[in-house]
Design a protein around this motif. Structure first.
Motif, short mmCIF file in Angstrom:
data_model
loop_
_atom_site.label_atom_id
_atom_site.label_comp_id
_atom_site.label_asym_id
_atom_site.label_seq_id
_atom_site.Cartn_x
_atom_site.Cartn_y
_atom_site.Cartn_z
N THR A 35 -19.41 -95.07 50.50
CA THR A 35 -19.83 -93.98 51.39
C THR A 35 -21.02 -93.20 50.83
O THR A 35 -21.66 -92.43 51.53
CB THR A 35 -18.67 -92.99 51.62
N LEU A 36 -21.30 -93.40 49.57
CA LEU A 36 -22.43 -92.70 48.94
C LEU A 36 -23.70 -93.54 48.96
O LEU A 36 -24.73 -93.15 48.40
CB LEU A 36 -22.09 -92.33 47.49
N LYS A 37 -23.62 -94.70 49.61
CA LYS A 37 -24.75 -95.64 49.51
C LYS A 37 -25.42 -95.89 50.85
O LYS A 37 -26.12 -96.89 51.01
CB LYS A 37 -24.25 -96.97 48.93
N THR A 38 -25.21 -95.01 51.81
CA THR A 38 -25.78 -95.29 53.13
C THR A 38 -26.73 -94.18 53.57
O THR A 38 -26.65 -93.04 53.11
CB THR A 38 -24.67 -95.42 54.20
N GLU B 3 -27.92 -91.73 60.62
CA GLU B 3 -28.36 -90.68 61.54
C GLU B 3 -27.11 -90.02 62.11
O GLU B 3 -26.22 -90.69 62.64
CB GLU B 3 -29.22 -91.26 62.66
N LEU B 4 -27.03 -88.71 61.99
CA LEU B 4 -25.87 -87.99 62.49
C LEU B 4 -26.07 -87.65 63.96
O LEU B 4 -27.20 -87.72 64.48
CB LEU B 4 -25.66 -86.71 61.66
N PRO B 5 -25.01 -87.27 64.66
CA PRO B 5 -25.12 -87.03 66.11
C PRO B 5 -26.20 -86.01 66.48
O PRO B 5 -26.85 -86.15 67.52
CB PRO B 5 -23.73 -86.51 66.47
N ASP B 6 -26.43 -85.04 65.63
CA ASP B 6 -27.44 -84.03 65.99
C ASP B 6 -28.85 -84.45 65.59
O ASP B 6 -29.80 -83.67 65.69
CB ASP B 6 -27.10 -82.69 65.32
N GLY B 7 -28.99 -85.68 65.14
CA GLY B 7 -30.32 -86.17 64.76
C GLY B 7 -30.64 -85.95 63.31
O GLY B 7 -31.69 -86.39 62.81
N SER B 8 -29.76 -85.28 62.56
CA SER B 8 -29.98 -85.12 61.12
C SER B 8 -29.86 -86.49 60.44
O SER B 8 -29.20 -87.39 60.96
CB SER B 8 -28.93 -84.19 60.51
N ILE B 9 -30.46 -86.59 59.27
CA ILE B 9 -30.36 -87.83 58.50
C ILE B 9 -29.55 -87.53 57.25
O ILE B 9 -29.88 -86.63 56.48
CB ILE B 9 -31.75 -88.36 58.10
N SER B 10 -28.50 -88.30 57.07
CA SER B 10 -27.64 -88.13 55.91
C SER B 10 -27.96 -89.24 54.90
O SER B 10 -27.94 -90.42 55.26
CB SER B 10 -26.18 -88.20 56.34
N ILE B 11 -28.24 -88.85 53.69
CA ILE B 11 -28.56 -89.83 52.65
C ILE B 11 -27.53 -89.71 51.54
O ILE B 11 -27.34 -88.63 50.98
CB ILE B 11 -29.97 -89.58 52.05
N GLY B 12 -26.88 -90.82 51.23
CA GLY B 12 -25.87 -90.81 50.18
C GLY B 12 -26.51 -90.54 48.82
O GLY B 12 -27.64 -90.95 48.55
N ALA B 13 -25.74 -89.89 47.95
CA ALA B 13 -26.27 -89.52 46.64
C ALA B 13 -26.58 -90.75 45.79
O ALA B 13 -27.41 -90.69 44.89
CB ALA B 13 -25.26 -88.64 45.90
#
Lengths: 328, 733
Positions: free
Chosen positions: A57-60, A63-73
């Motif tokens: 889960t830390l390696k992906t 794109e979140l529903p609100d358009g934010s980008i989540s980057i794993g540590a």
């Protein structure tokens, strides 16, 4: 290197299970480009090393529903550099590109990059992070802002100024198994006042799992680093800027964050204020640079960094506005 | 025996003078080559040394009990300088060695050593003459004065010189005063100093990273109370020396002692920070110059005071090479040495010359700026002052260089060029000289009855292509392909060959291998002559054949000729002794270098756009390896001009950037376009082989500093020219 236990958790919950509550007893391995060297020099002597590189889960990058980008540590920097989701955040990519080392980009991770220890050579020579050595000594690379206390080092992160300029947040888990917090990257760093404090706010059993970049939403952004070589040396000064223009080329919203100038990334509201309500030209960018360093308090050997920080801000503003920065 | 050793003409040469890939290129680039660092012996211990954390102190106690108790630690040896009451004069001086089952255990053991000291005063600001005087750290470094007019019998010599120089300055059309400097740098060998050693039957086998395979057996033997025949030193490949690896060093001796005490092989390679602190450094040099020139810019009088340091013993840059190459008829040079709490310097690629060049040819360029003249013209005019007899060679090399860098088109007066945003550009040049005489060398050549050829020589290949040159020389001499010759080097069991220092190796091995080749082939000719029914004097070895030079039909193959040797191989050992007159080698080279740089005036960042190096070195055996030497030297020079700097904290004397992450070097992206031109007209070729390992590393600093001054119109006085120094210079202007 001191002998240590090695833990390779597979889930976030497992990470927290193997982290110790005792300061310094566990260190997180998130690529290791900094940590391994520190351990070899016995500057960091954990009893246990927790490798987070095998936690899926830390390696992906998502794109979140609100358009934010989540980057794993644990996402490596080269993947960020190549990822199309990040194309709209050139300030981030420019900072990573500036590292100028394929090895560091491919092995280093986002979490590791923002948590790396300072490059301060007094610290790296075993003289401690805080203290009087840098006051009158070889302080040419040390802080010109925020240096009134015992901390004279500069925060080493190349990417954090861009993240702060873009209003990014970090997701932190721990210390309890169910604990989860989101905080702005701007609040993640702190200037330590005594040896018991780190350069960030994490407690011993807390770990950064993700960085979340809000949607770019019409902003432009850029990072400009003053680097004296094409090698993997750290910049002498840097600035990341995010701007939002109205329909007439007037800046409506601005964030100016300097790197390599203070014990934390340095958010200059003075520079931002000077930009808001104006169009960008080289004169306005220059004024923003001047404002950003107006409160500078250089040490005995680093007056020149005031000029470099000023130029970094000016050029980052021009770059963010799509204009020629006028230098290398 | 041949009547006289000689080289074939350019036209008659089949192998020498031709590009040939390095024989060891593939094994090196694939990682198959075993450097000293790669040597691991069965059951070996890893040793890590403990260095003094203080730059100046007296040891009160050194407690190694914690190290001895560390799991995995097998042996701890306190070195002589680690004993109580010893005065330590620089940070990093090794005090004890911990040998353990693993490097990690050894490091942990080192971390448990406890030291108590009486701290003593520290002085490390080598650039600050006044502070050094106040601290009582200065000493006389010598000097010299020469004037065309001589003092009368009743004159006080010093007073006369003072007045005469003043008179000459008064008569000068142009008088320039300036201050220049160049900081201490380290050798920064990628492969640290060190050795892996083991004892067998009372004899020592040492795998040593060394530039001196034939000489270090004696070094081990002396310190271990052996005789040299009981020591076998091997160094197949070395990862950099640059003048710093001529001896086993006391840590190598310590490794041997620990190996003896434990009965196990011991590997001791310096840690990276230790390599930078102990492995060698180049002295710093700073100078105040006043010069006077005539209306043509020819310097007639020079007056300088220099200072600097080679470390805790004082020293500094020798005044004997000041001013550099272009020495006016009247001069006075005075030198002051400074004892600083830094490691003692070692020879660094062309000792004294890079600093001298950077401290005096910058002044010449400032003269050009003051005159509003083209620097090229001022250098050209001052060739009349060349003291090495190479004025005409320099003139020709300047012409070549100017064309390659397009000097005339790109030149603009100092500080008057066009700018692109904050970026300005500039041109600069420098020129240099060096000896490069051949060292002593012996070669054992074996020619087998089946035609096989093998040579043995106790030389070493520093990465410069020595192996390949040896093979080329033998192949040329025996009329064979390079691949038909097996070259064996890197062992002290082989015939003696001098240390690789002073650019002496290519001359040395060319002497010994050409001589051995000619001596051996003469014997083969004698055998072949009988077979062919001709006189041996008419024979030549070409293309794998021995043939009558006038009648090529009279020939036999190399293999057939060798079959006449008999059952045992033909063995020939041939020698050359340094200093003997020889038609094969010579000494005394020159070179001209030019730089085109861009400078960002707002940040002080400098970038090299183009760098041209024109170099003479007599006869070139292999243009590829020869050019590689020059590329490497130029890159090293660019690093020293812009980045390299031993940063010593003035308060503690700590060498704070003693890691490659902090000790800045040029990377490929920083060196711009490098153009190398070998200057080898017949007049140079006929001189024979001369070493060029060092000379091309001399001029880059001056050339780049002058180019920066041309770009900015302001002199950045001290090298390296960091952004800080560029901005400081601009702020002062």
């Amino acid at each position: 290197m001191k002998a240590f236990e090695y833990a390779a958790p597979r889930t976030e919950a497992e990470i927290l299970q193997v982290m110790s509550a005792e300061p310094g007893a566990t260190e997180v391995l998130a690529g290791g480009t900094d940590l391994v060297g520190l351990m070899k020099k016995m500057l960091v002597t954990p009893d246990r090393v927790v490798n987070i590189m095998d936690v899926p889960t830390l390696k992906t990058i998502d794109e979140l529903p609100d358009g934010s980008i989540s980057i794993g540590a644990a996402v490596t920097l080269d993947l960020i550099l190549d990822h199309p989701y990040l194309d709209v955040y050139p300030a981030v990519k420019q900072a990573i590109r500036g590292i100028n080392s394929m090895q560091l980009q491919c092995q280093g991770t986002l979490g590791g990059e923002i948590c790396q220890r300072p490059r301060c050579w007094f610290y790296r020579n075993g003289l401690g992070l805080l203290g009087t050595q840098a006051d009158q000594g070889a302080n040419q690379y040390h802080a010109i802002l925020g240096n009134a206390g015992p901390a004279k080092f500069v925060n080493s992160s190349r990417i954090a100024p861009a993240l702060i300029a873009l209003d990014a947040q970090v997701r932190v888990i721990g210390p309890g198994e169910e604990d989860e917090a989101w905080l702005p990257v701007s609040e993640f760093f702190r200037t330590p006042r005594h040896d018991g404090q780190r350069e960030h706010v994490l407690q011993p059993q807390q770990v950064v799992t993700h960085v979340i970049l809000p949607p770019i939403a019409g902003r432009t952004c850029a990072t400009y680093e003053v680097r004296d070589s094409e090698g993997p040396d750290y910049p002498l000064a840097a600035a990341s800027v995010a701007l939002r223009f109205d329909g007439f080329g007037i800046i409506h919203e601005a964030k100016v964050v300097m790197g390599q100038v203070a014990p934390t990334p340095w958010n200059s509201q003075e520079a931002a204020r000077l930009l808001i309500g104006h169009a960008v030209d080289s004169q306005r960018a220059e004024q923003a640079g001047l404002a950003a360093v107006r409160m500078a308090s250089p040490l005995s050997e680093n007056q020149y960094k005031v000029q470099l920080a000023k130029v970094a801000v000016k050029r980052a503003v021009l770059l963010a506005a799509g204009q020629d920065p006028g230098g290398f | 025996m041949p009547e006289e050793y000689s080289w074939p003409s350019r036209e008659a040469s089949a192998v020498i003078g031709k590009v040939h890939d390095r024989l060891d290129g593939v094994v090196k680039s694939t990682g198959a080559a075993k450097y000293t660092y790669d040597v691991n012996l069965k059951n070996q211990l890893i040793a890590v040394a403990y260095g003094s954390p203080y730059a100046h102190c007296k040891i009160k106690s050194l407690d190694v009990s914690g190290a001895e108790k560390t799991p995995g630690v097998v042996h701890v040896e306190v070195l002589p300088q680690g004993k109580k009451d010893t005065e330590i004069e620089w940070e990093g001086e090794l005090l004890a060695v911990v040998a353990a089952e693993s490097e990690a255990a050894a490091r942990e053991g080192v971390s448990k050593i406890k030291i108590t000291v009486e701290e003593l005063d520290v002085f490390a600001d080598e650039s600050n003459l006044t502070a050094a005087e106040v601290a009582g750290r200065t000493g006389k470094g010598g000097g010299k004065a020469e004037t065309v007019n001589e003092p009368g019998d009743d004159d006080d010599e010093d007073e006369f010189v003072e007045k005469e120089l003043q008179r000459l300055f008064d008569e000068s059309k142009y008088v320039l005063e300036g201050e220049y400097g160049i900081d201490a740098i380290t050798h920064c060998c990628l492969e640290p100093h060190g050795a892996t050693v083991q004892w067998k039957d009372g004899k020592l086998e040492a795998y040593l990273s060394t530039q001196n395979v034939s000489g270090t057996d004696e070094g081990f033997a002396r310190d271990l109370e052996l005789t040299a025949d009981d020591v076998h030193v091997q160094c197949e490949y070395i990862g950099g020396g640059f003048g710093s690896k001529f001896a086993p060093d006391y840590w190598g001796i310590a490794a041997a002692r620990i190996s003896k005490a434990t009965g196990r092989p011991v590997k001791l390679m310096l840690q990276r920070d230790q390599e930078l602190k102990l492995g060698g450094s180049r002295p710093s040099g700073y100078i105040k110059v006043r010069l006077g020139a005539d209306e043509n810019g020819v310097v007639q009088v020079w007056d300088s005071l220099q200072w600097g340091s080679s470390g805790f013993r004082g020293g500094g840059v020798s005044h004997s090479v000041i001013p550099y190459v272009l020495v006016p008829p009247n001069y006075r040079r005075v030198s002051t040495t400074i004892k600083s709490n830094t490691a003692n310097a070692r020879a660094w690629r062309a000792p004294n010359h890079p600093q001298a060049c950077a401290m005096s040819q910058t002044a010449l360029d400032d003269l050009a700026a003051k005159m509003g003249a083209d620097s090229y013209d001022v250098f050209l005019a001052n060739l009349v002052n060349a003291t090495n007899g190479k004025a005409e060679v320099y003139r020709a090399e300047m012409e070549v260089g100017a064309k390659l860098i397009d000097w005339k088109a790109k030149w603009h007066p100092h500080g008057k060029g066009p700018s692109r945003g904050a970026i300005v550009d500039g041109l600069g040049m420098g020129l240099h000289t060096w000896g490069g005489t051949a060292n002593t060398s012996s070669c054992l050549l074996k020619i087998y009855p089946d035609g096989g050829v093998e040579s043995f020589c106790g030389t070493q290949d520093l990465g410069t292509g020595t192996r390949t040159v040896c093979a080329q020389v033998l192949a040329e001499t025996l009329g064979l392909e390079v691949g038909q010759v097996k070259v064996n080097i890197g062992s002290s069991r082989y015939p003696n060959s001098g240390a690789s220092g002073g650019s002496t190796t290519v001359g040395a091995v060319c002497e010994s291998h050409r001589r051995a080749g000619q001596d051996a082939v003469a014997k083969v000719f004698d055998l072949a002559a009988r077979e062919l029914g001709v006189d041996a004097s008419v024979l030549e070895a070409v293309g794998g054949q021995i043939r009558d030079s006038a009648n090529h039909q009279k020939r036999i193959s190399w293999r057939k000729a060798c079959s006449l040797i008999g059952l045992k191989p033909l063995e020939v050992t041939s020698n050359y002794r340094r200093g003997d007159e020889s038609p094969l080698t010579d000494s005394g080279v020159g070179g001209v270098q030019m730089a085109h740089v861009e400078v960002d005036k707002e940040t002080g960042v400098i970038k090299i756009k183009k760098f041209v190096a024109v170099q003479d070195q007599g006869l070139v055996i292999n243009p590829k390896t020869c050019k590689s030497q020059i590329y490497g030297a130029v890159i090293m020079g660019i690093a020293a001009a812009l980045y390299e700097q031993r940063v010593t904290d003035p308060q503690s004397g700590k060498f704070v950037n003693a890691e490659l992450s902090d000790y800045k070097l040029a990377r490929l992206g920083d060196v711009g376009e490098i153009v190398v031109e070998l200057y080898e007209p017949d007049s140079e070729r006929i001189r024979g082989v001369i070493g060029n390992g060092e000379p091309p590393a001399i001029s880059p600093k001056a050339a780049i500093a002058n180019a920066v001054a041309n770009a900015l119109g302001v002199r950045v006085p001290t090298i390296p020219m960091t952004p800080k120094r560029v901005l400081d210079a601009l702020a002062k202007a």
